[in-house]
Design an enzyme around this catalytic site. Structure first.
Site, PDB file in Angstrom:
ATOM      1  N   GLU A  22      -7.583  32.129 -64.183  1.00 55.87           N
ATOM      2  CA  GLU A  22      -7.206  31.075 -65.117  1.00 55.87           C
ATOM      3  C   GLU A  22      -7.107  31.689 -66.507  1.00 55.87           C
ATOM      4  OE1 GLU A  22      -6.396  28.153 -64.046  1.00 55.87           O
ATOM      5  OE2 GLU A  22      -7.347  28.132 -62.079  1.00 55.87           O
ATOM      6  N   ASP A  36       1.928  17.089 -49.316  1.00 53.64           N
ATOM      7  CA  ASP A  36       0.908  16.826 -50.329  1.00 53.64           C
ATOM      8  C   ASP A  36       1.399  17.216 -51.711  1.00 53.64           C
ATOM      9  OD1 ASP A  36      -1.782  15.933 -51.079  1.00 53.64           O
ATOM     10  OD2 ASP A  36      -2.085  18.046 -51.607  1.00 53.64           O
TER      11      ASP A  36
END
Length: 172
Positions: free
Chosen positions: A74, A99
């Protein structure tokens, strides 16, 4: 060869999802390729099986399906960091695409991304602006993959045709 196999496996699902989202399928294939390293770095379940999580969707508190935990990268305050996170796990590639479509369409934070007018670049930029990924170059990486040599070769499109298409929109 592995990129070709990856593209072959997911393209029918990407085409179906792309119709629902109104974007070119190659954009979704490129996003999945970015998230999984062309399927070579897929998120694994604890037992070593493939989670089929092609889009790096995390398992938040609202997620009631299967999940797995792994190290992810991240960007925090401009710095790339490694951290543990829970990710959704699916039984198949088709479930992952289903999804993904629900995740994007049902989440108000991605409403602007869905107002792309069929332009894959605007879609990817909208995802990035809405915080889909913390990588500040996320949208440009998707663009490079969508019209790069590997994708072009996998889709049997000439490089000139891919470049011409890329200058207009992200249409195939």
């Amino acid at each position: 060869a592995s990129a070709d196999a990856f593209v072959d496996e997911i393209t029918p699902h990407a085409e179906r999802a792309a119709k629902e989202l109104g974007v070119p399928a190659r954009v979704l294939v490129a996003q999945a390729a970015l998230e999984t390293g062309w399927g070579q770095k897929s998120i694994r379940n604890a037992d070593g099986s493939n989670s089929h999580n092609l889009f790096g969707i995390k398992a938040d508190k609202a997620w009631t399906g299967a999940s797995t935990s792994t190290t992810t990268h991240e960007y925090r305050n401009g710095e790339k960091t490694s951290e543990q996170a829970a990710f959704r796990s699916y039984g198949s590639v088709g479930e992952a695409f289903d999804d993904y479509v629900r995740f994007v369409k049902d989440n108000p934070r991605y409403a602007a991304a869905l107002r792309h007018g069929g332009d894959g670049s605007r879609y990817a930029q909208g995802l990035q602006k809405a915080g889909y990924a913390t990588d500040p170059a996320y949208a440009s990486k998707i663009a490079r993959i969508a019209y790069g040599r590997t994708m072009t070769a996998s889709l049997d499109v000439t490089p000139a045709a891919a470049r011409a298409s890329a200058t207009r929109t992200w249409e195939t």
